[in-house]
Design a protein around this motif. Sequence first.
Motif, PDB file in Angstrom:
ATOM      1  N   THR A 187      -0.253  -6.522  17.614  1.00 51.76           N
ATOM      2  CA  THR A 187      -0.926  -7.591  18.352  1.00 51.76           C
ATOM      3  C   THR A 187      -1.261  -8.727  17.385  1.00 51.76           C
ATOM      4  N   GLU A 188      -1.721  -9.836  17.937  1.00 49.23           N
ATOM      5  CA  GLU A 188      -2.060 -10.985  17.092  1.00 49.23           C
ATOM      6  C   GLU A 188      -3.223 -10.678  16.154  1.00 49.23           C
ATOM      7  N   ASN A 189      -4.062  -9.725  16.509  1.00 44.03           N
ATOM      8  CA  ASN A 189      -5.220  -9.389  15.677  1.00 44.03           C
ATOM      9  C   ASN A 189      -4.823  -8.735  14.358  1.00 44.03           C
ATOM     10  N   GLU A 190      -3.641  -8.149  14.288  1.00 48.83           N
ATOM     11  CA  GLU A 190      -3.194  -7.461  13.078  1.00 48.83           C
ATOM     12  C   GLU A 190      -2.627  -8.413  12.033  1.00 48.83           C
ATOM     13  N   ILE A 191      -2.348  -9.670  12.421  1.00 46.30           N
ATOM     14  CA  ILE A 191      -1.564 -10.566  11.571  1.00 46.30           C
ATOM     15  C   ILE A 191      -2.449 -11.510  10.771  1.00 46.30           C
ATOM     16  N   ASP A 192      -2.189 -11.548   9.473  1.00 42.19           N
ATOM     17  CA  ASP A 192      -2.869 -12.453   8.545  1.00 42.19           C
ATOM     18  C   ASP A 192      -2.044 -13.725   8.424  1.00 42.19           C
ATOM     19  N   CYS A 193      -2.687 -14.880   8.583  1.00 45.45           N
ATOM     20  CA  CYS A 193      -1.970 -16.162   8.608  1.00 45.45           C
ATOM     21  C   CYS A 193      -1.683 -16.733   7.220  1.00 45.45           C
ATOM     22  N   GLU A 194      -2.283 -16.194   6.186  1.00 46.69           N
ATOM     23  CA  GLU A 194      -2.096 -16.774   4.855  1.00 46.69           C
ATOM     24  C   GLU A 194      -0.755 -16.376   4.245  1.00 46.69           C
TER      25      GLU A 194
ATOM     26  N   ARG B 104       7.977 -13.822  22.482  1.00 43.92           N
ATOM     27  CA  ARG B 104       7.427 -15.022  23.133  1.00 43.92           C
ATOM     28  C   ARG B 104       5.921 -14.875  23.359  1.00 43.92           C
ATOM     29  N   SER B 105       5.508 -13.716  23.806  1.00 43.22           N
ATOM     30  CA  SER B 105       4.091 -13.492  24.081  1.00 43.22           C
ATOM     31  C   SER B 105       3.255 -13.615  22.811  1.00 43.22           C
ATOM     32  N   LEU B 106       3.712 -12.988  21.732  1.00 42.59           N
ATOM     33  CA  LEU B 106       2.968 -13.038  20.477  1.00 42.59           C
ATOM     34  C   LEU B 106       2.956 -14.452  19.900  1.00 42.59           C
ATOM     35  N   TYR B 107       4.059 -15.155  20.027  1.00 36.51           N
ATOM     36  CA  TYR B 107       4.142 -16.541  19.537  1.00 36.51           C
ATOM     37  C   TYR B 107       3.062 -17.408  20.176  1.00 36.51           C
ATOM     38  N   LYS B 108       2.915 -17.291  21.485  1.00 30.78           N
ATOM     39  CA  LYS B 108       1.950 -18.133  22.191  1.00 30.78           C
ATOM     40  C   LYS B 108       0.510 -17.806  21.775  1.00 30.78           C
ATOM     41  N   LYS B 109       0.254 -16.540  21.477  1.00 29.79           N
ATOM     42  CA  LYS B 109      -1.095 -16.156  21.046  1.00 29.79           C
ATOM     43  C   LYS B 109      -1.378 -16.599  19.610  1.00 29.79           C
ATOM     44  N   LEU B 110      -0.368 -16.546  18.764  1.00 30.41           N
ATOM     45  CA  LEU B 110      -0.578 -16.896  17.356  1.00 30.41           C
ATOM     46  C   LEU B 110      -0.682 -18.398  17.117  1.00 30.41           C
TER      47      LEU B 110
ATOM     48  N   SER C 217      12.571 -15.813   1.222  1.00 33.81           N
ATOM     49  CA  SER C 217      11.854 -14.665   0.682  1.00 33.81           C
ATOM     50  C   SER C 217      10.414 -14.697   1.192  1.00 33.81           C
ATOM     51  N   PHE C 218      10.080 -13.792   2.095  1.00 32.94           N
ATOM     52  CA  PHE C 218       8.740 -13.718   2.662  1.00 32.94           C
ATOM     53  C   PHE C 218       7.885 -12.730   1.870  1.00 32.94           C
ATOM     54  N   GLU C 219       6.569 -12.891   2.002  1.00 27.47           N
ATOM     55  CA  GLU C 219       5.628 -12.033   1.280  1.00 27.47           C
ATOM     56  C   GLU C 219       5.127 -10.878   2.141  1.00 27.47           C
ATOM     57  N   LYS C 220       5.113 -11.081   3.465  1.00 27.83           N
ATOM     58  CA  LYS C 220       4.576 -10.060   4.353  1.00 27.83           C
ATOM     59  C   LYS C 220       5.500  -9.873   5.549  1.00 27.83           C
ATOM     60  N   LEU C 221       5.569  -8.634   6.002  1.00 30.65           N
ATOM     61  CA  LEU C 221       6.340  -8.318   7.195  1.00 30.65           C
ATOM     62  C   LEU C 221       5.486  -7.492   8.139  1.00 30.65           C
ATOM     63  N   TYR C 222       5.449  -7.904   9.395  1.00 30.58           N
ATOM     64  CA  TYR C 222       4.892  -7.106  10.471  1.00 30.58           C
ATOM     65  C   TYR C 222       6.038  -6.843  11.429  1.00 30.58           C
ATOM     66  N   ALA C 223       6.352  -5.579  11.685  1.00 26.03           N
ATOM     67  CA  ALA C 223       7.530  -5.271  12.490  1.00 26.03           C
ATOM     68  C   ALA C 223       7.283  -4.090  13.404  1.00 26.03           C
ATOM     69  N   GLU C 224       7.940  -4.116  14.546  1.00 20.78           N
ATOM     70  CA  GLU C 224       7.937  -2.962  15.431  1.00 20.78           C
ATOM     71  C   GLU C 224       8.951  -1.941  14.926  1.00 20.78           C
ATOM     72  N   ILE C 225       8.708  -0.673  15.240  1.00 19.10           N
ATOM     73  CA  ILE C 225       9.610   0.392  14.844  1.00 19.10           C
ATOM     74  C   ILE C 225      10.999   0.156  15.445  1.00 19.10           C
ATOM     75  N   SER C 226      12.039   0.374  14.654  1.00 18.30           N
ATOM     76  CA  SER C 226      13.425   0.197  15.095  1.00 18.30           C
ATOM     77  C   SER C 226      14.269   1.245  14.383  1.00 18.30           C
ATOM     78  N   PRO C 227      15.558   1.398  14.735  1.00 20.36           N
ATOM     79  CA  PRO C 227      16.403   2.376  14.034  1.00 20.36           C
ATOM     80  C   PRO C 227      16.358   2.174  12.529  1.00 20.36           C
ATOM     81  N   ILE C 228      16.522   3.228  11.782  1.00 23.09           N
ATOM     82  CA  ILE C 228      16.267   3.201  10.339  1.00 23.09           C
ATOM     83  C   ILE C 228      17.099   2.155   9.607  1.00 23.09           C
TER      84      ILE C 228
END
Length: 561
Positions: free
Chosen positions: A244-251, A265-271, A322-333
């Motif tokens: 959810t948007e609450n888990e994401i750090d903007c820095e 799309r849903s998360l984009y609008k909230k963030l 090159s990003f510093e942080k990743l938030y991702a949903e579970i997907s195939p390995i």
Amino acid sequence: MKELIAEMIKSWNEKGEIDNERLELQYKLAKEIFDKVDEGRLFILNLPTGIGKTEIFLAPFFYQFKVNDFFAGRMYIVEPTHALLTQMRDRVCNYVIGLQLDIPIGEDHGDVENPTFLYTAPITLTTIDSFAYGFLAKRVNKWWKYGYETGRYTLPVGLMGNSYIVFDEAHLIQDSVFLSPRVMGKIICNLVNSGAIVVFSSATLPKALLERLTRECKKVENLTVDLNVKSDVKITFNGDKQLTENEIDCEGNTLVILNTVERARSLYKKLRDKCKNVYILHSLMAIEDRRKVYDSVKIKMNNEDDLVLIGTQTLEVGLDFSFEKLYAEISPIDSLIQRVGRIGRRKEKKNEKSKEVNAIIFDVENNLPYLDSIIKATKDVLHSSTAYDNLVNSIDTVYDANKVKEIEEKGDLFYVEFLEYIENLHLFSYPLEDEVLVRPSNYIIIFILDDSLIESESDKELVLRKDGLDDKSLKYSISLVDNHSLKRLTTLLNGGNIYSYPYEKGGKIHVKKVTTLDRIINNALSIYVRKDDLYDEAGLKVELDKPKSESEGKKRRSKKK
């Protein structure tokens, strides 16, 4: 060749210093390819993300121009998605300019305005589908003469057999029923056995996939080196939480990857209300908008501004940031490894203290679009250990023989139809009328119309400008295995102002208003819709689940005016 690779690296990443250890590895593998191009061969370049596989597979082709010792007059770079084409073209152009080589570069695929059928530029970027259908005489130059159809049916195949062919991100030659690996395996090995030089480039190639891609090739060469690559990424699996948007750090610079466009799309609008610079990128955005997002992110990254980029599987490959942080949903390995590989890719200075890079993986309410068995096996791996090495070493555990057989059985009928087609395809024969599929899906092109494109309109027809129309398009994939994507599209379009049956007149494109979608969808015709009905800055409004009346559409447009 080592000097040539160093020049390539400098031309692409001016800020970065040359890593001599990595350069030595790239040189060794590129030279090995160049030294073994005397006969048809398939090279497997299976290395971790961030090693520099692009320089490795490009260097042999460029090097022959420097030493005047040629093994191939053409190079095909085959990408699994359209999103990767623009990025790869920019990179190849940069190298050609940096190396002061006069080599034309072209693109040939379904999105180009004037198809060349794979025989114009010495370096041609194309897609898996366009490459395959050229081989299968389905995408060739045809014309009518003396009352019958003729054409250059075998020219693409002849060019392929004498070319250097690279399948970039080869692990994506995959689908829900493993049809593409079997089909492309037949095509690729036919070319290799006829003398073509082919390279598979990937960071994650399960043995089950590789076996289907290479089983009929006479000569396969694994490009291996002793690597002691340790990922600095700290991976955490929050198996009891959803993203959810609450888990994401903007820095800092942050990458967020979800499994469906709806959730992205849903998360984009909230963030947007929480973070300063938020962008979204996925396949159901118009070409023009995807390009704008990519350019904006590139500027922000160069300026070291904080940003959040949200997207779907589109972000797993080819994104050279090159990003510093990743938030991702579970997907195939294999997908998960690619996602983790998007962060901590580049250190600007060798002695600079590395910033901590974190990847946090979240659970999902349902596993679509992935198979439950594959997601369950991936979770088992993560519960055992979240170390990057453990993920890499567990790919073949997840994709074991039983699971792959289960996947394949759903696509056996499609594969049998392909075998029948190719059995009846002969040199110099006319293209067969039978349908043949490379993957178990079709697609419809949707054009997103705004006022800048509409010249005039009546109750039954729109008149459109041609210039810029292609940039307003996107491809909507329709699965032939299940009806979920078809139902979603039908629901989305039902009751709106939909146009199709395009024809050109007076230098303009005319499209007719339609009342039923069945014929359009069944015949894979293009669809034209107004932007304010079905599209916004985050792409196609796929979450819409209620039919829209024509009057509602008119009301929105009236308010806009």
